[in-house]
Design a protein around this motif. Sequence first.
Motif, PDB file in Angstrom:
ATOM      1  N   ALA A   1      13.208 -46.762  -1.581  1.00  0.00           N
ATOM      2  CA  ALA A   1      14.322 -47.362  -2.325  1.00  0.00           C
ATOM      3  C   ALA A   1      15.637 -47.196  -1.574  1.00  0.00           C
ATOM      4  CB  ALA A   1      14.416 -46.722  -3.705  1.00  0.00           C
ATOM      5  N   LEU A   2      15.863 -46.029  -0.992  1.00  0.00           N
ATOM      6  CA  LEU A   2      17.126 -45.771  -0.295  1.00  0.00           C
ATOM      7  C   LEU A   2      17.244 -46.597   0.980  1.00  0.00           C
ATOM      8  CD1 LEU A   2      17.264 -41.894  -0.736  1.00  0.00           C
ATOM      9  CD2 LEU A   2      18.661 -43.606  -1.914  1.00  0.00           C
ATOM     10  N   ALA A   3      16.102 -46.900   1.616  1.00  0.00           N
ATOM     11  CA  ALA A   3      16.139 -47.696   2.844  1.00  0.00           C
ATOM     12  C   ALA A   3      16.671 -49.099   2.588  1.00  0.00           C
ATOM     13  CB  ALA A   3      14.745 -47.777   3.466  1.00  0.00           C
ATOM     14  N   GLY A   4      16.592 -49.565   1.345  1.00  0.00           N
ATOM     15  CA  GLY A   4      17.139 -50.873   1.004  1.00  0.00           C
ATOM     16  C   GLY A   4      18.631 -50.856   0.756  1.00  0.00           C
ATOM     17  N   ARG A   5      19.243 -49.671   0.863  1.00  0.00           N
ATOM     18  CA  ARG A   5      20.690 -49.501   0.667  1.00  0.00           C
ATOM     19  C   ARG A   5      21.175 -50.114  -0.651  1.00  0.00           C
ATOM     20  NH1 ARG A   5      21.296 -51.997   6.529  1.00  0.00           N
ATOM     21  NH2 ARG A   5      20.468 -50.275   7.774  1.00  0.00           N
ATOM     22  N   PRO A   6      20.582 -49.699  -1.768  1.00  0.00           N
ATOM     23  CA  PRO A   6      20.991 -50.276  -3.057  1.00  0.00           C
ATOM     24  C   PRO A   6      22.372 -49.783  -3.468  1.00  0.00           C
ATOM     25  CG  PRO A   6      19.499 -48.445  -3.416  1.00  0.00           C
ATOM     26  CD  PRO A   6      19.556 -48.652  -1.929  1.00  0.00           C
ATOM     27  N   ARG A   7      23.038 -50.586  -4.253  1.00  0.00           N
ATOM     28  CA  ARG A   7      24.330 -50.186  -4.823  1.00  0.00           C
ATOM     29  C   ARG A   7      24.139 -49.559  -6.198  1.00  0.00           C
ATOM     30  NH1 ARG A   7      27.231 -55.112  -5.651  1.00  0.00           N
ATOM     31  NH2 ARG A   7      29.003 -53.769  -6.096  1.00  0.00           N
ATOM     32  N   LEU A   8      22.958 -49.759  -6.772  1.00  0.00           N
ATOM     33  CA  LEU A   8      22.602 -49.131  -8.040  1.00  0.00           C
ATOM     34  C   LEU A   8      21.191 -48.578  -7.899  1.00  0.00           C
ATOM     35  CD1 LEU A   8      22.936 -48.508 -11.095  1.00  0.00           C
ATOM     36  CD2 LEU A   8      21.981 -50.791 -11.538  1.00  0.00           C
ATOM     37  N   LEU A   9      21.032 -47.270  -8.079  1.00  0.00           N
ATOM     38  CA  LEU A   9      19.740 -46.611  -7.937  1.00  0.00           C
ATOM     39  C   LEU A   9      19.309 -46.092  -9.307  1.00  0.00           C
ATOM     40  CD1 LEU A   9      17.524 -45.594  -5.993  1.00  0.00           C
ATOM     41  CD2 LEU A   9      18.868 -43.490  -5.712  1.00  0.00           C
ATOM     42  N   VAL A  10      18.125 -46.515  -9.739  1.00  0.00           N
ATOM     43  CA  VAL A  10      17.584 -46.097 -11.033  1.00  0.00           C
ATOM     44  C   VAL A  10      16.375 -45.209 -10.771  1.00  0.00           C
ATOM     45  CG1 VAL A  10      16.641 -46.860 -13.241  1.00  0.00           C
ATOM     46  CG2 VAL A  10      18.372 -48.251 -12.076  1.00  0.00           C
ATOM     47  N   LEU A  11      16.462 -43.951 -11.231  1.00  0.00           N
ATOM     48  CA  LEU A  11      15.387 -42.981 -11.042  1.00  0.00           C
ATOM     49  C   LEU A  11      14.748 -42.690 -12.393  1.00  0.00           C
ATOM     50  CD1 LEU A  11      17.293 -40.481  -8.687  1.00  0.00           C
ATOM     51  CD2 LEU A  11      15.892 -42.446  -8.034  1.00  0.00           C
ATOM     52  N   ASP A  12      13.527 -43.170 -12.582  1.00  0.00           N
ATOM     53  CA  ASP A  12      12.828 -42.966 -13.854  1.00  0.00           C
ATOM     54  C   ASP A  12      11.941 -41.724 -13.740  1.00  0.00           C
ATOM     55  OD1 ASP A  12      11.617 -43.128 -16.293  1.00  0.00           O
ATOM     56  OD2 ASP A  12      10.515 -44.969 -15.890  1.00  0.00           O
TER      57      ASP A  12
END
Length: 612
Positions: free
Chosen positions: A499-510
């Motif tokens: 997920a971090l490799a996609g450089r998201p601006r919003l990270l949702v951790l379930d």
Amino acid sequence: MLGRGLRVLGRAIREQPRIFAAAVAGSVLFSLLVIANAYVVGAIVGRVAVPAIETGRAEVGIVALSAAALLGISGLRVVGVFGRRLGAGYMQYRLQAAYRRQVTRRYLELPLSWHHRHATGTLLSNANSDVEAAWFPIAPLPFAVGTLVMLVAAVGSLFVTDWALALVGVAVFPALFTLNVVYSRRMAPRQARAQRMRAEVSATAHESFDGALVVKTMGREAEETARFAAQAAELRNSLIAVGRLRGFFDPMLETLPSIGTLVVLVVGALRLRQGAISVTELVSVAFLFTVLAFPVRAIGWVLAELPRSVAGWDRVSRVLAASGQMPYGETTLEHRGGAPATLAFDGVSFGYEPADPAAVATPVLKDVTFEVPAGRTVALVGPTGSGKSTIASLAVRLVDPAAGAVRIDGVDVRSLTIGSLTATTALVAQVPFVFDDTVRANITLDRPGRTDEDAWAALRLAEAAGFVTALPEGLDTMVGERGTSLSGGQRQRLTLARALAGRPRLLVLDDATSAVDPRVEAAILAALRGDRAGDATSAPGASILVVAYRRATIALADEVVYVEHGRVVARGTHTELLATVPGYADLVTAYEKAEAERERTSGRAEEEVRVP
């Protein structure tokens, strides 16, 4: 059944007209040469063999010419067979490949709510055996079309030869067709049931294999084996019913042309005695009936497979016509240099669609309103079944709300393009999914512009660089199906790095770090917070919505949103909610006490091992 089957075949012809035309051309060439061969054989018998027997000698030139004619016709027939089979096979496999792609693409387009109502084994059967069954009659179809041309030409030639012999053909050919139609009608329900049972067996097998851990730990091997055996027995019985019917009709279909040949010989002998026909004509007609037996079976093959084709097509078309597609809009989000995004829930309500279409959806969320400000971490806390994972799914638009809106940077996610949404958000789910591929492939997912340096940077943020370095081949290490060569915590960190490799601006951790040590979890979240703080060696950070249970995780959040029964009950810092919300305090402290008890139990066990 015949009409529905012909419509399925018509669709195939419309989709592959050129290949079908080439295959039919080869079949027609073969069919016409079969008729020509019959008359050549008749001419050789009547004009070469009979005179040679009567005179006791044969002219070498005429025999050589006869042999050349037979060899020439045989050579051209080989060309026809080659063209027919190549075209039919090419057409069949192209259709199967195209519809497997269409079914798979449709699976990926349909929302999760649709997938929840369908067993995985059934979906696998739709994409494999149902597609194969739908286009199975394509293989004999060009042969059958060529055979129809041959039958018309044969009946015409019979009338030209002798009207009495033509009446035999007119009687035999419709009888064959009628028998095939009766066969098709009887076969239809049996083939449909067999196709349905194939899907059920596939679903049962997939469920047993996927739940192998539960089956073994609960000692349910015998029960699962018995359950699968019962389904397999039903499939066996269904296929036996198909085979029994085929065994009854196939001899009849084989016998009719032979009976026709016998009748031709009887009638032909009478006509020959009357002087109405010659030996050449009698031999030609008799030989024609003999060689027609096999090609006419091609029509029977097509008709016999139509019920299975219709059953397969019905199951495939239900997938292709399934409703519930999630439409995307035309709005794009500004990248803003990778700056964190703002997430807002505004009066969101949601309920999952039940498996029974007549049932009413059960509400899961009711009027949920809160915000994750840009660059902040918000912890989502609540008892089991309170709707936390549903909120996480709504945040990245795996599902859409029944009421209200989910907004990113003030824009309703339903109006965003799919590319804009996936470039902005990333979800790390409760259960980590790892592809049967290398570590590198699992992290980069072949996304353009993602280098090994990006992969290592993401692994460092996810506290996974250490164990990946220790793997035998580093980034090139194959991790096995579902990551079987990795521990649960390693799989979670690997999916977080993805997920971090996609450089998201919003990270949702379930609850995405539940299987890692609390110290490692704290280090991961601290690294993410440090990333947002402007670490020059890292990419810009993301706003974080984290579903959490551990106090250490919750304490790192800027704000806590506490939910119960699908509603937001309270918001504030961890300390504020601990002091003012009894339900929150009970939940957090209960988890903490359970963790402490587990640690004490583990410590006592280790002490008992050390003491002799």
